[in-house]
Design an enzyme around this catalytic site. Structure first.
Site, PDB file in Angstrom:
ATOM      1  N   GLY A 139       5.717 -10.304  -4.971  1.00 16.45           N
ATOM      2  CA  GLY A 139       6.656  -9.416  -4.272  1.00 16.45           C
ATOM      3  C   GLY A 139       7.465  -8.492  -5.164  1.00 16.45           C
ATOM      4  CB  SER A 187      11.483  -6.281  -6.360  1.00 11.81           C
ATOM      5  OG  SER A 187      10.732  -5.142  -5.993  1.00 11.81           O
ATOM      6  CB  VAL A 189      -0.506 -11.738   1.596  1.00  2.21           C
ATOM      7  CG1 VAL A 189       0.316 -12.125   0.375  1.00  2.21           C
ATOM      8  CG2 VAL A 189       0.260 -10.781   2.498  1.00  2.21           C
ATOM      9  CG  LEU A 248       5.019 -11.244   0.369  1.00  2.00           C
ATOM     10  CD1 LEU A 248       4.218 -11.048   1.634  1.00  2.00           C
ATOM     11  CD2 LEU A 248       4.091 -11.468  -0.810  1.00  2.00           C
ATOM     12  CE1 TYR A 287      15.013  -7.290   8.535  1.00  2.69           C
ATOM     13  CE2 TYR A 287      14.891  -9.312   9.813  1.00  2.69           C
ATOM     14  CZ  TYR A 287      14.676  -8.624   8.638  1.00  2.69           C
ATOM     15  OH  TYR A 287      14.095  -9.267   7.566  1.00  2.69           O
ATOM     16  CE  LYS A 338      12.317 -11.672   6.169  1.00  4.22           C
ATOM     17  NZ  LYS A 338      11.405 -11.882   5.018  1.00  4.22           N
ATOM     18  CB  ILE A 343      19.945  -6.685  -1.960  1.00  2.00           C
ATOM     19  CG1 ILE A 343      20.682  -8.030  -2.005  1.00  2.00           C
ATOM     20  CG2 ILE A 343      19.812  -6.120  -3.366  1.00  2.00           C
ATOM     21  CD1 ILE A 343      20.004  -9.080  -2.886  1.00  2.00           C
ATOM     22  CB  THR A 395      15.162  -3.820  -2.323  1.00  2.00           C
ATOM     23  OG1 THR A 395      14.951  -3.939  -0.912  1.00  2.00           O
ATOM     24  CG2 THR A 395      16.034  -4.961  -2.817  1.00  2.00           C
ATOM     25  CG  LEU A 396      10.211   0.398  -2.249  1.00  2.00           C
ATOM     26  CD1 LEU A 396      10.564   1.802  -2.723  1.00  2.00           C
ATOM     27  CD2 LEU A 396       8.891  -0.061  -2.871  1.00  2.00           C
ATOM     28  CB  ALA A 397      11.832  -3.568   1.664  1.00  2.00           C
TER      29      ALA A 397
HETATM   30  P1  NAD Z   1      10.764  -4.948  -2.067  1.00  2.00           P
HETATM   31  O1  NAD Z   1      10.254  -3.723  -1.387  1.00  2.00           O
HETATM   32  O2  NAD Z   1      11.150  -4.825  -3.477  1.00  2.00           O
HETATM   33  O3  NAD Z   1       9.746  -6.149  -1.908  1.00  2.00           O
HETATM   34  C1  NAD Z   1       8.862  -6.266  -0.822  1.00  2.00           C
HETATM   35  C2  NAD Z   1       7.514  -6.612  -1.425  1.00  2.00           C
HETATM   36  O4  NAD Z   1       6.561  -6.897  -0.414  1.00  2.00           O
HETATM   37  C3  NAD Z   1       6.932  -5.476  -2.271  1.00  2.00           C
HETATM   38  O5  NAD Z   1       6.736  -5.923  -3.587  1.00  2.00           O
HETATM   39  C4  NAD Z   1       5.618  -5.176  -1.588  1.00  2.00           C
HETATM   40  O6  NAD Z   1       4.607  -4.818  -2.497  1.00  2.00           O
HETATM   41  C5  NAD Z   1       5.322  -6.525  -0.952  1.00  2.00           C
HETATM   42  N1  NAD Z   1       4.298  -6.449   0.097  1.00  2.00           N
HETATM   43  C6  NAD Z   1       4.309  -5.744   1.259  1.00  2.00           C
HETATM   44  N2  NAD Z   1       3.153  -5.920   1.927  1.00  2.00           N
HETATM   45  C7  NAD Z   1       2.388  -6.759   1.166  1.00  2.00           C
HETATM   46  C8  NAD Z   1       1.084  -7.309   1.309  1.00  2.00           C
HETATM   47  N3  NAD Z   1       0.311  -7.022   2.365  1.00  2.00           N
HETATM   48  N4  NAD Z   1       0.620  -8.138   0.343  1.00  2.00           N
HETATM   49  C9  NAD Z   1       1.374  -8.417  -0.730  1.00  2.00           C
HETATM   50  N5  NAD Z   1       2.622  -7.933  -0.932  1.00  2.00           N
HETATM   51  C10 NAD Z   1       3.116  -7.114   0.012  1.00  2.00           C
HETATM   52  O7  NAD Z   1      11.995  -5.424  -1.159  1.00  2.00           O
HETATM   53  P2  NAD Z   1      12.905  -6.742  -1.211  1.00  2.00           P
HETATM   54  O8  NAD Z   1      14.134  -6.374  -0.477  1.00  2.00           O
HETATM   55  O9  NAD Z   1      12.981  -7.272  -2.599  1.00  2.00           O
HETATM   56  O10 NAD Z   1      12.083  -7.768  -0.280  1.00  2.00           O
HETATM   57  C11 NAD Z   1      11.637  -9.030  -0.726  1.00  2.00           C
HETATM   58  C12 NAD Z   1      11.871 -10.090   0.342  1.00  2.00           C
HETATM   59  O11 NAD Z   1      13.267 -10.275   0.513  1.00  2.00           O
HETATM   60  C13 NAD Z   1      11.310  -9.754   1.718  1.00  2.00           C
HETATM   61  O12 NAD Z   1      10.790 -10.935   2.306  1.00  2.00           O
HETATM   62  C14 NAD Z   1      12.550  -9.322   2.484  1.00  2.00           C
HETATM   63  O13 NAD Z   1      12.387  -9.514   3.873  1.00  2.00           O
HETATM   64  C15 NAD Z   1      13.554 -10.276   1.896  1.00  2.00           C
HETATM   65  N6  NAD Z   1      14.970  -9.933   2.089  1.00  2.00           N
HETATM   66  C16 NAD Z   1      15.447  -8.720   1.687  1.00  2.00           C
HETATM   67  C17 NAD Z   1      16.798  -8.416   1.858  1.00  2.00           C
HETATM   68  C18 NAD Z   1      17.357  -7.071   1.450  1.00  2.00           C
HETATM   69  O14 NAD Z   1      18.408  -6.685   1.957  1.00  2.00           O
HETATM   70  N7  NAD Z   1      16.726  -6.340   0.535  1.00  2.00           N
HETATM   71  C19 NAD Z   1      17.651  -9.372   2.422  1.00  2.00           C
HETATM   72  C20 NAD Z   1      17.139 -10.604   2.807  1.00  2.00           C
HETATM   73  C21 NAD Z   1      15.784 -10.874   2.627  1.00  2.00           C
HETATM   74  O1  0WE Z   2      13.578  -7.788   5.318  1.00  2.00           O
HETATM   75  C1  0WE Z   2      14.099  -6.715   5.065  1.00  2.00           C
HETATM   76  C2  0WE Z   2      13.275  -5.456   4.928  1.00  2.00           C
HETATM   77  C3  0WE Z   2      11.942  -5.616   5.565  1.00  2.00           C
HETATM   78  C4  0WE Z   2      11.106  -4.380   5.722  1.00  2.00           C
HETATM   79  C5  0WE Z   2      11.512  -3.078   5.430  1.00  2.00           C
HETATM   80  C6  0WE Z   2      10.630  -2.024   5.628  1.00  2.00           C
HETATM   81  C7  0WE Z   2      11.019  -0.598   5.401  1.00  2.00           C
HETATM   82  C8  0WE Z   2       9.835   0.292   5.130  1.00  2.00           C
HETATM   83  C9  0WE Z   2       9.850  -4.573   6.227  1.00  2.00           C
HETATM   84  N1  0WE Z   2       8.997  -3.562   6.435  1.00  2.00           N
HETATM   85  C10 0WE Z   2       9.361  -2.301   6.141  1.00  2.00           C
HETATM   86  N2  0WE Z   2       8.467  -1.298   6.384  1.00  2.00           N
HETATM   87  C11 0WE Z   2       8.662  -0.031   5.993  1.00  2.00           C
HETATM   88  O2  0WE Z   2       7.837   0.874   6.286  1.00  2.00           O
HETATM   89  N3  0WE Z   2      15.467  -6.684   4.895  1.00  2.00           N
HETATM   90  C12 0WE Z   2      16.238  -7.873   5.139  1.00  2.00           C
HETATM   91  C13 0WE Z   2      16.208  -5.439   4.597  1.00  2.00           C
HETATM   92  C14 0WE Z   2      16.647  -4.875   5.889  1.00  2.00           C
HETATM   93  O3  0WE Z   2      15.768  -4.216   6.686  1.00  2.00           O
HETATM   94  C15 0WE Z   2      16.436  -3.875   7.839  1.00  2.00           C
HETATM   95  C16 0WE Z   2      17.775  -4.311   7.760  1.00  2.00           C
HETATM   96  C17 0WE Z   2      17.906  -4.967   6.504  1.00  2.00           C
HETATM   97  C18 0WE Z   2      19.124  -5.627   5.973  1.00  2.00           C
HETATM   98  C19 0WE Z   2      15.976  -3.211   8.963  1.00  2.00           C
HETATM   99  C20 0WE Z   2      16.868  -2.942  10.010  1.00  2.00           C
HETATM  100  C21 0WE Z   2      18.167  -3.381   9.935  1.00  2.00           C
HETATM  101  C22 0WE Z   2      18.646  -4.061   8.823  1.00  2.00           C
END
Ligand code: NAD
Ligand code: 0WE
Length: 258
Positions: free
Chosen positions: A13, A19, A68, A95, A158, A165, A194, A196-198
């Site tokens: 991930g 990340s 995955v 991820l 969300y 989740k 936090i 991050t890219l996502a």
């Molecule tokens: P991120 O974008 O850095 O990480 C998401 C990762 O998922 C990326 O590395 C991407 O390559 C990977 N991914 C997506 N589709 C995939 C696939 N088919 N196969 C393999 N890898 C795949 O963002 P992040 O915020 O570090 O997210 C990591 C985890 O933390 C996620 O499960 C996210 O839901 C969770 N999370 C994020 C936050 C937040 O606010 N950023 C809060 C709570 C939980």
């Molecule tokens: O789990 C996440 C992010 C998950 C995520 C984000 C994206 C954006 C780009 C999954 N898939 C995608 N697909 C995309 O194309 N978080 C916990 C971060 C997050 O995402 C939200 C949040 C928070 C916090 C979405 C809506 C509202 C709050």
């Protein structure tokens, strides 16, 4: 003391330096773990290059592609780990993915295809990876996945990720029950928002972060390093009695009702 010396950890991930998985990788490396790192392959090989450069300081023993959703890649990953290490102590699953359309607007507009994709990548993948790791999990092994409050409460937009989740957190409990007799523990960390890219791809994320900074008991959000430290604890022997648990690392936000 928190010591992961001699432990072999697979980290999935990492996309870039923001990340959460990168925060975890750095803390596990600092605690002495040896790392295998995967990246999500893309057509032009740009992720491969970018992530390879990023992770150089933690000196990964294995660096492999893994989508995955791709059975061949996950098989190749676990055969490479079996060949190299003959065992696995730590699996970090950090991820998630849902289509952008699914993360905005009415939840009831979620399509069947969008639902399946979000749940396959974000929740089912943990089951699949644990099945493939099961034969090589070491005694005292540990699995960590990342979840969010949106899996237990309604967070605007969300949407289907919340359902993914919720499924992921239940996967943690069923997997903990199955792997417990093998002395492998399975836990989730529920992180506060936090950047991050996502999360940056989500409209209004900065407003949500400001909201947490105002309302959370600690009056701030958490860092990737803080999540990494919690992960290091959970996969260490200090947490030997903890399994099937969801540990909140959210500056206390989830306890507040008003
Ligand atoms: P991120 O974008 O850095 O990480 C998401 C990762 O998922 C990326 O590395 C991407 O390559 C990977 N991914 C997506 N589709 C995939 C696939 N088919 N196969 C393999 N890898 C795949 O963002 P992040 O915020 O570090 O997210 C990591 C985890 O933390 C996620 O499960 C996210 O839901 C969770 N999370 C994020 C936050 C937040 O606010 N950023 C809060 C709570 C939980
Ligand atoms: O789990 C996440 C992010 C998950 C995520 C984000 C994206 C954006 C780009 C999954 N898939 C995608 N697909 C995309 O194309 N978080 C916990 C971060 C997050 O995402 C939200 C949040 C928070 C916090 C979405 C809506 C509202 C709050």
């Amino acid at each position: 003391m928190l010591d992961l010396t001699g432990k072999k950890a697979l980290i999935m991930g990492i996309a870039n330096n923001r990340s959460i998985a990168w925060g975890i990788a750095q803390q596990l490396h600092a605690a002495g773990a040896e790392l295998a790192i995967t990246y999500l392959p893309d057509d032009r090989g740009r992720h491969e290059q970018k992530v390879r450069q990023l992770v150089e300081p933690v000196n990964p023993t294995l660096y492999l592609p893994c989508n995955v959703q791709d059975e061949e890649q996950t098989d190749a990953l676990f055969s490479a780990i079996a060949d190299k290490w003959g065992k696995l102590d730590i699996l970090v699953h950090s991820l998630a993915f849902a289509g952008k359309d699914e993360l905005t607007g009415d939840f009831s507009n979620t399509s069947a295809a969008g639902f399946s994709r979000a749940l396959e990548i974000s929740a089912y993948s943990l089951i699949k990876l644990c099945a493939k790791a099961k034969p090589i999990f070491a005694d005292g092994g540990s699995v960590i996945t990342m979840t969010y409050l949106g899996g237990v409460r309604v967070i605007p937009n969300y949407n289907v990720m919340g359902i993914a989740k919720a499924a992921l957190e239940m996967n943690v409990r069923y997997l903990a029950a199955e792997l417990g007799p093998q002395n492998v523990r399975v836990n989730a960390i529920s992180a506060g928002p936090i950047r991050t890219l996502a999360s940056s791809a989500v409209g209004g994320i900065l407003d949500m972060i400001h909201h947490v900074e105002e309302k959370a008991p600690l009056r701030r959000t958490v860092t990737q390093a803080e999540v990494g430290n919690a992960a290091a604890f959970l996969c260490s022997n200090l947490a030997s009695g903890i399994t099937g648990e969801v540990l909140y690392v959210d500056a206390g936000y989830s306890i507040v009702g008003m």
